[in-house]
Motif scaffolding. Structure first.
Motif, mmCIF file in Angstrom:
data_model
loop_
_atom_site.group_PDB
_atom_site.id
_atom_site.type_symbol
_atom_site.label_atom_id
_atom_site.label_comp_id
_atom_site.label_asym_id
_atom_site.label_seq_id
_atom_site.Cartn_x
_atom_site.Cartn_y
_atom_site.Cartn_z
ATOM 1 N N ALA A 94 77.107 17.810 75.142
ATOM 2 C CA ALA A 94 75.948 17.027 74.702
ATOM 3 C C ALA A 94 75.614 17.329 73.254
ATOM 4 O O ALA A 94 75.227 16.441 72.485
ATOM 5 C CB ALA A 94 74.740 17.331 75.600
ATOM 6 N N VAL A 95 75.779 18.608 72.853
ATOM 7 C CA VAL A 95 75.536 18.995 71.466
ATOM 8 C C VAL A 95 76.661 18.489 70.576
ATOM 9 O O VAL A 95 76.436 17.909 69.508
ATOM 10 C CB VAL A 95 75.393 20.526 71.347
ATOM 11 N N TRP A 96 77.904 18.682 71.029
ATOM 12 C CA TRP A 96 79.056 18.294 70.211
ATOM 13 C C TRP A 96 79.112 16.791 69.984
ATOM 14 O O TRP A 96 79.539 16.325 68.920
ATOM 15 C CB TRP A 96 80.343 18.761 70.871
ATOM 16 N N ALA A 97 78.640 16.005 70.968
ATOM 17 C CA ALA A 97 78.688 14.551 70.821
ATOM 18 C C ALA A 97 77.850 14.066 69.650
ATOM 19 O O ALA A 97 78.053 12.950 69.148
ATOM 20 C CB ALA A 97 78.229 13.877 72.118
ATOM 21 N N LEU A 98 76.905 14.887 69.189
ATOM 22 C CA LEU A 98 76.140 14.537 67.992
ATOM 23 C C LEU A 98 77.047 14.443 66.769
ATOM 24 O O LEU A 98 76.677 13.827 65.756
ATOM 25 C CB LEU A 98 75.047 15.574 67.737
ATOM 26 N N PHE A 99 78.227 15.061 66.862
ATOM 27 C CA PHE A 99 79.168 15.030 65.744
ATOM 28 C C PHE A 99 79.529 13.602 65.371
ATOM 29 O O PHE A 99 79.705 13.276 64.190
ATOM 30 C CB PHE A 99 80.432 15.813 66.113
ATOM 31 N N TYR A 100 79.617 12.720 66.376
ATOM 32 C CA TYR A 100 80.004 11.342 66.090
ATOM 33 C C TYR A 100 78.942 10.625 65.267
ATOM 34 O O TYR A 100 79.261 9.762 64.448
ATOM 35 C CB TYR A 100 80.281 10.599 67.404
ATOM 36 N N SER A 101 77.673 10.992 65.474
ATOM 37 C CA SER A 101 76.618 10.415 64.645
ATOM 38 C C SER A 101 76.718 10.925 63.211
ATOM 39 O O SER A 101 76.548 10.169 62.249
ATOM 40 C CB SER A 101 75.246 10.759 65.237
ATOM 41 N N ALA A 102 76.999 12.237 63.064
ATOM 42 C CA ALA A 102 77.184 12.795 61.722
ATOM 43 C C ALA A 102 78.379 12.140 61.040
ATOM 44 O O ALA A 102 78.341 11.831 59.839
ATOM 45 C CB ALA A 102 77.373 14.308 61.801
ATOM 46 N N SER A 103 79.434 11.916 61.802
ATOM 47 C CA SER A 103 80.624 11.273 61.251
ATOM 48 C C SER A 103 80.319 9.845 60.810
ATOM 49 O O SER A 103 80.808 9.377 59.770
ATOM 50 C CB SER A 103 81.738 11.282 62.305
ATOM 51 N N LYS A 104 79.485 9.152 61.587
ATOM 52 C CA LYS A 104 79.124 7.780 61.232
ATOM 53 C C LYS A 104 78.339 7.747 59.933
ATOM 54 O O LYS A 104 78.570 6.895 59.070
ATOM 55 C CB LYS A 104 78.313 7.157 62.368
ATOM 56 N N VAL A 105 77.401 8.691 59.787
ATOM 57 C CA VAL A 105 76.626 8.777 58.548
ATOM 58 C C VAL A 105 77.551 9.032 57.361
ATOM 59 O O VAL A 105 77.431 8.406 56.295
ATOM 60 C CB VAL A 105 75.568 9.892 58.642
#
Length: 309
Positions: free
Chosen positions: A25-36
């Motif tokens: 759940a924490v690691w999936a935030l990586f995709y949002s950072a990648s999108k930014v």
């Protein structure tokens, strides 16, 4: 990151499952950072390089502060280089190479092959046994992810087939990384320490690739745009690689590999929370199937003709 205390307490028994369900759940935030970062114009390879280097330096600083620095002997350096290359360096390079030729759904589906491949490689390496509930659990998890992804992943162009087959190298690398971590990770070394060395090892691999292709100047302006996205990616990577090594140490590579299913589904969840993307009831059904598969796979009852681990 091991649980505190001694003895076989309920918390200690539950700790690996807490990590397995919570960490994705924490690691999936990586995709949002990648999108930014992507919207800010940062090339994907540059982003991968800095997330690896930044995460490695962060863990190195923490471990030095705690006086548990990474080992410098041959056994440690070999583990850092091999696990780092297989877990981060090689798969990220391959992903960057094939991603322009496949749609996002296909790329996500490709990554969901990692648990089954990890199980297969684990049996071959005699780290795992063939057991009925293990096979059913892996299949149930794959069914859950496929429920969401398969309708969106039909090949729109027959020419994608070759790229899809090449992309299968990515879950192969992830599976081999889990097996390598189980075999090579120094047992006396704390997982965050190993993770710091592993990320720095992957950074070296990617730097060699950059030098070989003459792209060194491309890395320099990385921090001039979207610095918070890069910092977030580094922190998330440091956290997740630490959890990866801890779970492989505690429960083995196949147990950890099921995180790939959860990462996919949590990605949909954060897309809904952060970006307002729609989440259908199919996502929740898929999540239930994946969790059921994890629970089922935890019952290790080997078949009569088991392969000994």
């Amino acid at each position: 990151m091991a649980a505190g205390g001694t003895g076989d307490t309920p918390f200690r028994r539950a700790w690996p499952f807490i990590l397995l369900v919570g960490a994705p759940a924490v690691w999936a935030l990586f995709y949002s950072a990648s999108k930014v970062a992507a919207e800010a114009g940062i090339p994907s390879f540059v982003f991968s390089f800095w997330q690896s280097l930044g995460g490695g330096l962060l863990l190195l600083a923490i471990c030095l502060g705690l006086r548990i620095p990474p080992g410098t002997g041959w056994r440690h350096l070999r583990a850092y280089a091999v696990i780092g290359a297989l877990a981060v360096g090689f798969p990220l390079t391959l992903l960057n190479f094939v991603a322009p030729h496949l749609n996002a759904g296909l790329m996500t589906l490709v990554l969901s092959f990692a648990p089954a491949l990890t199980y297969l490689f684990g049996v071959i390496a005699r780290l795992e046994r063939i057991y009925l509930f293990g096979v059913l659990g892996i299949l149930l998890g794959f069914a859950g992810v496929s429920l969401v992804l398969v309708p969106e992943t039909a090949l729109p162009d027959p020419d994608m087939a070759g790229w899809f087959l090449l992309a299968l190298g990515t879950p192969c690398f992830f599976a081999l990384a889990s097996i390598a971590a189980a075999i090579l990770q120094p047992p006396a070394e704390p997982s965050p320490t190993s993770a710091g060395g592993t990320l720095l090892g992957s950074t070296v691999v990617m730097l060699v690739f950059v030098l070989a292709t003459g792209r060194t100047p491309d890395l320099l302006p990385a921090w001039t745009v979207a610095p918070w996205a890069l910092l977030a990616a580094a922190v998330l990577t440091a956290f997740f690689i630490s959890v990866f090594l801890e779970l492989v140490r505690l429960k083995g590579p196949v147990f950890f590999s099921q995180a790939n299913y959860l990462i996919t589904l949590y990605g949909f969840f954060w897309g809904w929370v952060i970006w307002g993307e729609a989440v259908s009831w199919w996502i929740w059904l898929a999540f239930a199937l994946v969790v059921a598969g994890i629970i089922l796979a935890s019952f290790r009852r080997p078949l009569d003709k088991a392969v000994r681990g």
